[in-house]
Design an enzyme around this catalytic site. Structure first.
Site, PDB file in Angstrom:
ATOM      1  N   ASP A 130     -30.045  32.448 -62.361  1.00 15.22           N
ATOM      2  CA  ASP A 130     -30.037  33.738 -63.050  1.00 15.22           C
ATOM      3  C   ASP A 130     -30.878  33.681 -64.326  1.00 15.22           C
ATOM      4  OD1 ASP A 130     -29.413  36.364 -63.495  1.00 15.22           O
ATOM      5  OD2 ASP A 130     -27.390  35.982 -64.247  1.00 15.22           O
TER       6      ASP A 130
ATOM      7  N   GLY B 191     -35.512  37.601 -65.025  1.00 17.60           N
ATOM      8  CA  GLY B 191     -35.985  38.860 -65.622  1.00 17.60           C
ATOM      9  C   GLY B 191     -36.016  38.774 -67.144  1.00 17.60           C
ATOM     10  N   ARG B 192     -34.943  38.217 -67.717  1.00 16.66           N
ATOM     11  CA  ARG B 192     -34.882  38.090 -69.187  1.00 16.66           C
ATOM     12  C   ARG B 192     -35.940  37.111 -69.700  1.00 16.66           C
ATOM     13  NH1 ARG B 192     -28.799  36.789 -69.108  1.00 16.66           N
ATOM     14  NH2 ARG B 192     -29.255  36.908 -66.881  1.00 16.66           N
TER      15      ARG B 192
ATOM     16  N   THR C 166     -27.240  40.369 -51.103  1.00 18.56           N
ATOM     17  CA  THR C 166     -27.213  41.647 -50.385  1.00 18.56           C
ATOM     18  C   THR C 166     -27.486  42.791 -51.366  1.00 18.56           C
ATOM     19  OG1 THR C 166     -25.476  40.667 -49.046  1.00 18.56           O
ATOM     20  CG2 THR C 166     -25.772  43.013 -48.814  1.00 18.56           C
TER      21      THR C 166
ATOM     22  N   ASN D 279     -29.239  42.654 -54.032  1.00 18.78           N
ATOM     23  CA  ASN D 279     -30.621  42.651 -54.546  1.00 18.78           C
ATOM     24  C   ASN D 279     -31.541  43.597 -53.770  1.00 18.78           C
ATOM     25  OD1 ASN D 279     -30.662  39.100 -55.446  1.00 18.78           O
ATOM     26  ND2 ASN D 279     -30.185  40.892 -56.704  1.00 18.78           N
TER      27      ASN D 279
ATOM     28  N   ARG E 237     -32.712  46.643 -55.680  1.00 23.89           N
ATOM     29  CA  ARG E 237     -33.669  46.587 -56.798  1.00 23.89           C
ATOM     30  C   ARG E 237     -34.910  47.410 -56.455  1.00 23.89           C
ATOM     31  NH1 ARG E 237     -33.474  40.800 -59.962  1.00 23.89           N
ATOM     32  NH2 ARG E 237     -31.220  40.816 -60.215  1.00 23.89           N
TER      33      ARG E 237
ATOM     34  N   GLU F 254     -15.634  23.258 -59.353  1.00 22.71           N
ATOM     35  CA  GLU F 254     -15.768  23.287 -60.809  1.00 22.71           C
ATOM     36  C   GLU F 254     -16.911  24.240 -61.143  1.00 22.71           C
ATOM     37  OE1 GLU F 254     -13.801  21.819 -62.972  1.00 22.71           O
ATOM     38  OE2 GLU F 254     -12.628  20.968 -61.329  1.00 22.71           O
TER      39      GLU F 254
HETATM   40  C1  FPP Z   1     -31.927  36.252 -60.705  1.00 21.03           C
HETATM   41  O1  FPP Z   1     -32.556  36.544 -61.927  1.00 21.03           O
HETATM   42  C2  FPP Z   1     -32.889  35.707 -59.747  1.00 21.03           C
HETATM   43  C3  FPP Z   1     -33.167  36.248 -58.533  1.00 21.03           C
HETATM   44  C4  FPP Z   1     -32.518  37.465 -58.037  1.00 21.03           C
HETATM   45  C5  FPP Z   1     -34.191  35.669 -57.646  1.00 21.03           C
HETATM   46  C6  FPP Z   1     -34.229  34.188 -57.573  1.00 21.03           C
HETATM   47  C7  FPP Z   1     -35.534  33.777 -57.023  1.00 21.03           C
HETATM   48  C8  FPP Z   1     -36.257  32.707 -57.412  1.00 21.03           C
HETATM   49  C9  FPP Z   1     -35.781  31.732 -58.389  1.00 21.03           C
HETATM   50  C10 FPP Z   1     -37.631  32.452 -56.875  1.00 21.03           C
HETATM   51  C11 FPP Z   1     -37.760  32.240 -55.412  1.00 21.03           C
HETATM   52  C12 FPP Z   1     -36.834  31.254 -54.837  1.00 21.03           C
HETATM   53  C13 FPP Z   1     -37.119  30.419 -53.840  1.00 21.03           C
HETATM   54  C14 FPP Z   1     -36.027  29.630 -53.242  1.00 21.03           C
HETATM   55  C15 FPP Z   1     -38.481  30.230 -53.309  1.00 21.03           C
HETATM   56  P1  FPP Z   1     -32.576  38.060 -62.427  1.00 21.03           P
HETATM   57  O2  FPP Z   1     -33.800  38.695 -61.865  1.00 21.03           O
HETATM   58  O3  FPP Z   1     -31.294  38.730 -62.073  1.00 21.03           O
HETATM   59  O4  FPP Z   1     -32.713  37.859 -63.976  1.00 21.03           O
HETATM   60  P2  FPP Z   1     -32.079  38.793 -65.123  1.00 21.03           P
HETATM   61  O5  FPP Z   1     -30.595  38.743 -64.962  1.00 21.03           O
HETATM   62  O6  FPP Z   1     -32.546  38.139 -66.381  1.00 21.03           O
HETATM   63  O7  FPP Z   1     -32.645  40.169 -64.939  1.00 21.03           O
END
Ligand code: FPP
Length: 247
Positions: A21, A24-25, A67, A69, A72, A208
């Site tokens: 997570d 985006g930030r 699911t 996502n 978005r 944990e």
């Molecule tokens: C959450 O951060 C992240 C995701 C929804 C996507 C995760 C994807 C990757 C790390 C890249 C691709 C992965 C692979 C396995 C090739 P967020 O967008 O919710 O961040 P935020 O909470 O700061 O907005």
């Protein structure tokens, strides 16, 4: 002493799950669009996988796309799907070299055709690898998974293949996406958020939970080892009392 040096090899978790997570930030902090954060998140995926492989963790599950996502903005969803395809194509040789077996859990039917094809090909070509299992949760949510298990069980009962009296915890586990995968002993979530976000709700019953403020693109091998050290300092009682636990 580095965190890696503090790890007791005999008490490693077999399975670590990660909610990646904060992409985006991280992008916002760098004055860039969200997709830039996801692109840099791939480096952190490499770090976590390398760390897990080097230390001897056998299963690493990454929550790559939920699911929820799908809701978005289309632009971000497309970018994430493209990134997944590109990353698999680019990293496949490295996965083979590192002896990584790739699998995926989730409603994979919903993935765009090209994405599914690339993923299936990579799953097949790494199926003989043994060092570590990398499990990508894609189009995944625990409520979807548990509902699907209930549906599959109900169908078997209806067909007379299963006695309702045999529908117990073991039976339910057999119908989840994670059959044959041990439950994660440790869940890591980056970015300071403290929730499970519909991830592995059944499997995390006794895990944990470890939360770090680090945003996912900044996550390194040392952060992974730090989480393992924290895990090893916890006492896992599984409902018993301290004196009964002999780890
Ligand atoms: C959450 O951060 C992240 C995701 C929804 C996507 C995760 C994807 C990757 C790390 C890249 C691709 C992965 C692979 C396995 C090739 P967020 O967008 O919710 O961040 P935020 O909470 O700061 O907005």
């Amino acid at each position: 002493m580095s965190f890696k040096d503090q790890i007791v090899k005999e008490r490693l978790p077999r399975h670590v799950a990660i909610i990646m997570d904060g992409n985006g930030r991280w992008a916002k902090n760098h004055g860039e669009p969200r997709v830039f954060g996801h692109m840099n998140g791939v480096n952190a995926v490499r770090e976590a996988l390398t760390a897990a492989g080097e230390i001897g963790v056998k299963y690493l599950t990454l929550y790559a796309f939920s699911t929820e996502n799908w809701d978005r903005p289309l632009e971000e969803v497309s970018a994430l799907m493209n990134l997944l395809v590109e990353t698999i194509v680019k990293e496949i040789e490295d996965l083979q070299d590192k002896d990584v077996r790739l699998t995926a859990i989730g409603d994979l039917q919903l993935l765009p055709a090209e994405c599914r094809k690339t993923l299936e090909k990579a799953i097949k070509s790494t199926s003989g690898n043994k060092r570590i299992n990398l499990i990508l949760a894609l189009s995944y949510s625990a409520r979807w998974e548990i509902s699907r298990a209930a549906q599959r069980i109900a169908e078997k009962v209806k067909l007379g293949e299963l006695d309702p009296a045999d529908v117990d915890q073991h039976c339910l586990e057999q119908h989840l996406c994670t059959t044959d995968i041990p439950d994660p002993e440790l869940l890591i979530r980056s970015s300071g958020e403290k929730r499970l976000s519909n991830f592995l709700l059944w499997q995390l019953a006794y895990s944990e939970l470890y939360f770090t403020e680090t945003l996912w693109p900044d996550f390194t091998k040392e952060h992974f080892y730090e989480a393992l050290v924290a895990y090893q300092n916890r006492e896992r009682r599984f409902g018993k009392i301290s004196e009964q636990v002999t780890i």
